[in-house]
Design a protein around this motif. Sequence first.
Motif, PDB file in Angstrom:
ATOM      1  N   GLN A 178     -18.498  12.180  -1.152  1.00 30.15           N
ATOM      2  CA  GLN A 178     -17.851  12.140  -2.455  1.00 30.15           C
ATOM      3  C   GLN A 178     -18.219  13.423  -3.190  1.00 30.15           C
ATOM      4  O   GLN A 178     -19.350  13.918  -3.072  1.00 30.15           O
ATOM      5  N   THR A 227     -14.297   3.036  -8.574  1.00 30.56           N
ATOM      6  CA  THR A 227     -13.851   3.512  -7.270  1.00 30.56           C
ATOM      7  C   THR A 227     -13.938   2.353  -6.296  1.00 30.56           C
ATOM      8  O   THR A 227     -15.024   1.811  -6.069  1.00 30.56           O
ATOM      9  N   THR A 287      -3.902   7.108  -0.886  1.00 34.79           N
ATOM     10  CA  THR A 287      -4.887   7.798  -0.068  1.00 34.79           C
ATOM     11  C   THR A 287      -6.111   8.127  -0.899  1.00 34.79           C
ATOM     12  O   THR A 287      -6.002   8.388  -2.107  1.00 34.79           O
ATOM     13  N   GLN A 288      -7.258   8.096  -0.254  1.00 31.32           N
ATOM     14  CA  GLN A 288      -8.502   8.406  -0.963  1.00 31.32           C
ATOM     15  C   GLN A 288      -8.929   9.848  -0.745  1.00 31.32           C
ATOM     16  O   GLN A 288      -9.681  10.404  -1.546  1.00 31.32           O
ATOM     17  N   TYR A 314      -7.205   8.263  -6.514  1.00 31.95           N
ATOM     18  CA  TYR A 314      -8.026   7.967  -5.337  1.00 31.95           C
ATOM     19  C   TYR A 314      -8.191   6.461  -5.119  1.00 31.95           C
ATOM     20  O   TYR A 314      -8.790   6.046  -4.122  1.00 31.95           O
ATOM     21  N   ASN A 315      -7.672   5.656  -6.028  1.00 25.97           N
ATOM     22  CA  ASN A 315      -7.560   4.210  -5.796  1.00 25.97           C
ATOM     23  C   ASN A 315      -6.133   3.831  -5.409  1.00 25.97           C
ATOM     24  O   ASN A 315      -5.746   2.669  -5.505  1.00 25.97           O
ATOM     25  N   GLY A 341     -17.633   5.184  -2.196  1.00 26.48           N
ATOM     26  CA  GLY A 341     -17.539   5.428  -3.628  1.00 26.48           C
ATOM     27  C   GLY A 341     -18.573   4.624  -4.384  1.00 26.48           C
ATOM     28  O   GLY A 341     -19.421   3.937  -3.793  1.00 26.48           O
ATOM     29  N   ASN A 360     -12.769   2.649   0.516  1.00 29.01           N
ATOM     30  CA  ASN A 360     -11.730   2.848   1.515  1.00 29.01           C
ATOM     31  C   ASN A 360     -11.472   1.558   2.277  1.00 29.01           C
ATOM     32  O   ASN A 360     -12.415   0.802   2.543  1.00 29.01           O
ATOM     33  N   ARG A 381     -12.274   7.663   7.311  1.00 28.02           N
ATOM     34  CA  ARG A 381     -12.612   7.390   5.912  1.00 28.02           C
ATOM     35  C   ARG A 381     -13.482   8.543   5.428  1.00 28.02           C
ATOM     36  O   ARG A 381     -14.072   9.270   6.240  1.00 28.02           O
TER      37      ARG A 381
END
Length: 480
Positions: free
Chosen positions: A279, A14, A105-106, A101-102, A457, A17, A275
């Motif tokens: 998680q 991960t 957008t996260q 998520y990479n 992350g 952001n 951000r």
Amino acid sequence: MLGGCSSINSMMYTRGNPEDFNEWARMGCENWDWDTVYPYFLKSEGYEGPELSDPNFAAYHNTEGPMKVTKQRFNDPNVDLKLDVLLQSLQEIGINSIEDYNGPTQFGISRGYFMHSAPPGVRSSTAECFLRGGRGGGQGGGGAGGGLHVLKHALATRVLLRGAAAVGVELTRHNKTLHVFATKEVILSAGAIGTPRLLLASGIGRRDDLERLNVKQIVDLPVGYDLQDHLIVPIAFTGAPTSFVDQQNPNPKYSLDYFPYPRLNGFFSVSDWSRPQLQLSPYYFNQSSPLVFKALNNSLNYVEGVVEPIQKANADSEIFMMCLILLHPKSRGRIVYHSVDPLAAPDIYLGYLTHDDDLSIMREGIKKMLRLTESRYFSGWGARAVRLQLPTCAGLEYGSDEYWECYALALARTVWHQAGTARAGGAGGVLDAALRVRGLQRLRVVDASALPAMPSGNTHATVMMLAERAADLIKEEYYG
């Protein structure tokens, strides 16, 4: 390290952001903003995931890097179906499904399995992908041009200083003390726990800390302070009646398909949408099994009052365990050494949830997860949050804000992401923006202790990026 909310965390890939690294730049780490560091994430990555067929996602990945990144795969369509149900339920409470998520957008939770650096057969560790047949090396040849030499059975004890410059390292090997000298500089990579000890043993730290160790102060820096970590708090929900029990063989299944690994990974916020603040790593227990106890007790050290209610509920119902990770703690801890002996364990003061904002975010995250019981699937089965036996919370009204704050304080555990104990940047940093120890020459730190602040992350990919960028900084300094 298997089981519980800690499963294979060190392998999860991960990046975090973009705003994480823009914050680093604002903290005084010039040229560590997102636009600068993003190419270094790509540099290591050898991605093998399915998104590459879509140009919208392929642009966010590199297939040529030495570290293999892929997605976890399991062979249980019944569990896959349940995860699809969970994704739909999360969508109902405002956490959307995303592909990557990479990627663009996260925010949201991955539709596919999470990304990790463990392709089938072997983990793509730094030793495996950078030293063994990787860049500049070949089997057993070491790094750049065969110039790397690894000394086994050796333990570094301190940095050798001559005036204000590092000239080498003292180490012990087979009960002998040896001095190894550097031609250019010394680089410490002993981690967020080990690097502070080496610095303190070398006279680099606060006066009170060095006096306790009977070490003469060389440079006054806040070594061992500013400890940061991602903490995790789980909350378990019941679902449908226990399923997938083999009536002809009612004994619990022990295969890894039935082990509670995280199979999804997501990110959301409760108050700040610049951000992610939290998680989300969901775990699924499809039937009662001794593996549940091993996951929660052996890995996270939860006592019977925590584990037994979940086991009991799992005897009659499937369990969805939603693990919340606080991404950007304002709370700070500290590492205190009482001896320079490299085998002596330090005192580690984690400082979890000592800042009111951290406790508030975790409380609101738990309350958001509680809304799952109102979703179509969970409400259809009369789902509930499993009530644990928490003596410290016994006098509080169950379900109140005060209760959930107490719950978070009681269940908070580490995700093994310790960082920041020799952080770079800012007036109170130990390192400058090039990761050099302030006040000294020829001494640099390249590990998680150097992180100015936590990423959104797991820290694995960020530390790899840090090392890739540090390599270029070092080459630029000596070779232009």
